[in-house]
Scaffold this active site. Sequence first.
Site, PDB file in Angstrom:
ATOM      1  N   ARG A 103       8.542 -21.535  22.931  1.00 46.66           N
ATOM      2  CA  ARG A 103       8.401 -20.178  23.464  1.00 46.66           C
ATOM      3  C   ARG A 103       6.922 -19.949  23.751  1.00 46.66           C
ATOM      4  O   ARG A 103       6.055 -20.345  22.975  1.00 46.66           O
ATOM      5  CB  ARG A 103       8.980 -19.126  22.520  1.00 46.66           C
ATOM      6  CG  ARG A 103       8.255 -18.961  21.222  1.00 46.66           C
ATOM      7  CD  ARG A 103       8.784 -17.775  20.432  1.00 46.66           C
ATOM      8  NE  ARG A 103       7.819 -17.412  19.422  1.00 46.66           N
ATOM      9  CZ  ARG A 103       7.895 -16.364  18.626  1.00 46.66           C
ATOM     10  NH1 ARG A 103       8.924 -15.539  18.736  1.00 46.66           N
ATOM     11  NH2 ARG A 103       6.989 -16.101  17.737  1.00 46.66           N
ATOM     12  N   THR A 107       4.244 -14.398  26.446  1.00 41.34           N
ATOM     13  CA  THR A 107       5.347 -13.738  27.165  1.00 41.34           C
ATOM     14  C   THR A 107       6.674 -13.839  26.395  1.00 41.34           C
ATOM     15  O   THR A 107       7.623 -13.121  26.708  1.00 41.34           O
ATOM     16  CB  THR A 107       5.569 -14.398  28.532  1.00 41.34           C
ATOM     17  OG1 THR A 107       5.952 -15.773  28.298  1.00 41.34           O
ATOM     18  CG2 THR A 107       4.299 -14.379  29.378  1.00 41.34           C
ATOM     19  N   ASP A 202       4.221 -20.387  11.445  1.00 40.64           N
ATOM     20  CA  ASP A 202       4.774 -21.234  12.511  1.00 40.64           C
ATOM     21  C   ASP A 202       5.333 -22.515  11.885  1.00 40.64           C
ATOM     22  O   ASP A 202       4.582 -23.347  11.374  1.00 40.64           O
ATOM     23  CB  ASP A 202       3.682 -21.562  13.533  1.00 40.64           C
ATOM     24  CG  ASP A 202       4.261 -22.280  14.736  1.00 40.64           C
ATOM     25  OD1 ASP A 202       4.217 -21.728  15.842  1.00 40.64           O
ATOM     26  OD2 ASP A 202       4.790 -23.407  14.561  1.00 40.64           O
ATOM     27  N   ASP A 205       3.982 -25.872  13.238  1.00 35.66           N
ATOM     28  CA  ASP A 205       2.618 -26.162  12.780  1.00 35.66           C
ATOM     29  C   ASP A 205       2.606 -26.571  11.313  1.00 35.66           C
ATOM     30  O   ASP A 205       1.882 -27.474  10.919  1.00 35.66           O
ATOM     31  CB  ASP A 205       1.716 -24.927  12.958  1.00 35.66           C
ATOM     32  CG  ASP A 205       1.452 -24.608  14.421  1.00 35.66           C
ATOM     33  OD1 ASP A 205       1.887 -25.400  15.287  1.00 35.66           O
ATOM     34  OD2 ASP A 205       0.829 -23.572  14.688  1.00 35.66           O
TER      35      ASP A 205
HETATM   36  O1  LIG Z   1      13.654 -16.942  18.227  1.00 35.74           O
HETATM   37  P1  LIG Z   1      12.466 -17.210  19.071  1.00 35.74           P
HETATM   38  O2  LIG Z   1      11.622 -15.993  19.304  1.00 35.74           O
HETATM   39  O3  LIG Z   1      12.798 -17.924  20.337  1.00 35.74           O
HETATM   40  O4  LIG Z   1      11.489 -18.149  18.220  1.00 35.74           O
HETATM   41  C1  LIG Z   1      11.944 -19.219  17.470  1.00 35.74           C
HETATM   42  C2  LIG Z   1      11.415 -20.509  18.009  1.00 35.74           C
HETATM   43  O5  LIG Z   1      10.002 -20.583  17.771  1.00 35.74           O
HETATM   44  C3  LIG Z   1       9.712 -21.807  17.095  1.00 35.74           C
HETATM   45  O6  LIG Z   1       9.487 -22.850  17.973  1.00 35.74           O
HETATM   46  P2  LIG Z   1       8.150 -22.922  18.839  1.00 35.74           P
HETATM   47  O7  LIG Z   1       8.356 -22.280  20.172  1.00 35.74           O
HETATM   48  O8  LIG Z   1       6.996 -22.432  18.034  1.00 35.74           O
HETATM   49  O9  LIG Z   1       7.999 -24.467  19.111  1.00 35.74           O
HETATM   50  P3  LIG Z   1       7.602 -25.626  18.076  1.00 35.74           P
HETATM   51  O10 LIG Z   1       8.841 -25.913  17.296  1.00 35.74           O
HETATM   52  O11 LIG Z   1       7.181 -26.750  18.939  1.00 35.74           O
HETATM   53  O12 LIG Z   1       6.488 -25.116  17.198  1.00 35.74           O
HETATM   54  C4  LIG Z   1      10.969 -22.046  16.289  1.00 35.74           C
HETATM   55  O13 LIG Z   1      11.074 -23.364  15.838  1.00 35.74           O
HETATM   56  C5  LIG Z   1      12.046 -21.652  17.253  1.00 35.74           C
HETATM   57  O14 LIG Z   1      12.406 -22.689  18.140  1.00 35.74           O
HETATM   58  O1  LIG Z   2       7.844 -16.600  12.520  1.00 34.86           O
HETATM   59  C1  LIG Z   2       8.046 -17.436  13.417  1.00 34.86           C
HETATM   60  C2  LIG Z   2       8.511 -17.085  14.695  1.00 34.86           C
HETATM   61  C3  LIG Z   2       8.740 -18.052  15.614  1.00 34.86           C
HETATM   62  N1  LIG Z   2       8.481 -19.335  15.301  1.00 34.86           N
HETATM   63  C4  LIG Z   2       8.028 -19.704  14.080  1.00 34.86           C
HETATM   64  O2  LIG Z   2       7.812 -20.896  13.817  1.00 34.86           O
HETATM   65  N2  LIG Z   2       7.829 -18.743  13.170  1.00 34.86           N
HETATM   66 MG   LIG Z   3       5.930 -23.389  16.823  1.00 32.50          MG
END
Ligand SMILES: O=P(O)(O)OC[C@H]1O[C@H](OP(=O)(O)OP(=O)(O)O)[C@H](O)[C@@H]1O
Ligand SMILES: O=c1cc[nH]c(=O)[nH]1
Ligand SMILES: [Mg+2]
Length: 212
Positions: A103, A107, A202, A205
Amino acid sequence: MRIKILDHPLVAHKISVLRDKNTPSPTFRQLVDELVTLLAYEATREIRVEQREIETPVARTVGTMIASPKPLVVPILRAGLGMLEGMTRLVPTAEVGFLGMARNEQTLDIVTYAERLPEDLTGRQVYLLDPMLATGGTLIEAIKFLRQRGAESITCVCLIAAPEGIAALEKGVEGLRNVDLFLAARDERLNEKAYIVPGLGDAGDRLYGLAE
Ligand SMILES: O=P(O)(O)OC[C@H]1O[C@H](OP(=O)(O)OP(=O)(O)O)[C@H](O)[C@@H]1O
Ligand SMILES: O=c1cc[nH]c(=O)[nH]1
Ligand SMILES: [Mg+2]
């Protein structure tokens, strides 16, 4: 959509350690793995089975086995990857497909940057793995994608969800049959940056190090 939040002291303990900002990545990864195994035990309660004849050293009998076609496990990269091993440990015969989604933190739009799934998922039972359900945008996109390919039932296995994300997901999958959600915790809310509060930060991360 059916929602089940695991109510178990071991789950609660492990989630609390995950939340702690001082928990280092190796411990974080280990805890995610342990939590998924506990969640997966519940989430697979309705895994499809069939009766097959088997021969023990003593007699012929009929036993319960996981049915064909095999279930498909789909971690949403990156963070969902941390849940894969815990899931396949319980269901080692499952096939594994991958969805890479991120995400945009400004945005909140969802970008699907990778996809490696069977073209035809008609009639398949899919287990979708992602630790965080925040706004719900990612999971809704992923479910629509799997449904377009014909997936018959989709079980989402997440660790922590915000009430806003659960509500969005319920609305987003309205009219779709056979979508279930298994959680270790439902948190208070989202903050102004759409992070789950109290959450754990996150997840990607914390599992794999800081993103760009
Ligand atoms: O419900 P949402 O608002 O869509 O957010 C949740 C998403 O955000 C995080 O991924 P991220 O986009 O940070 O990617 P990553 O796993 O590569 O860190 C998490 O692992 C979900 O996939
Ligand atoms: O709290 C949050 C929201 C989105 N993605 C994450 O990894 N943590
Ligand atoms: Mg992430």
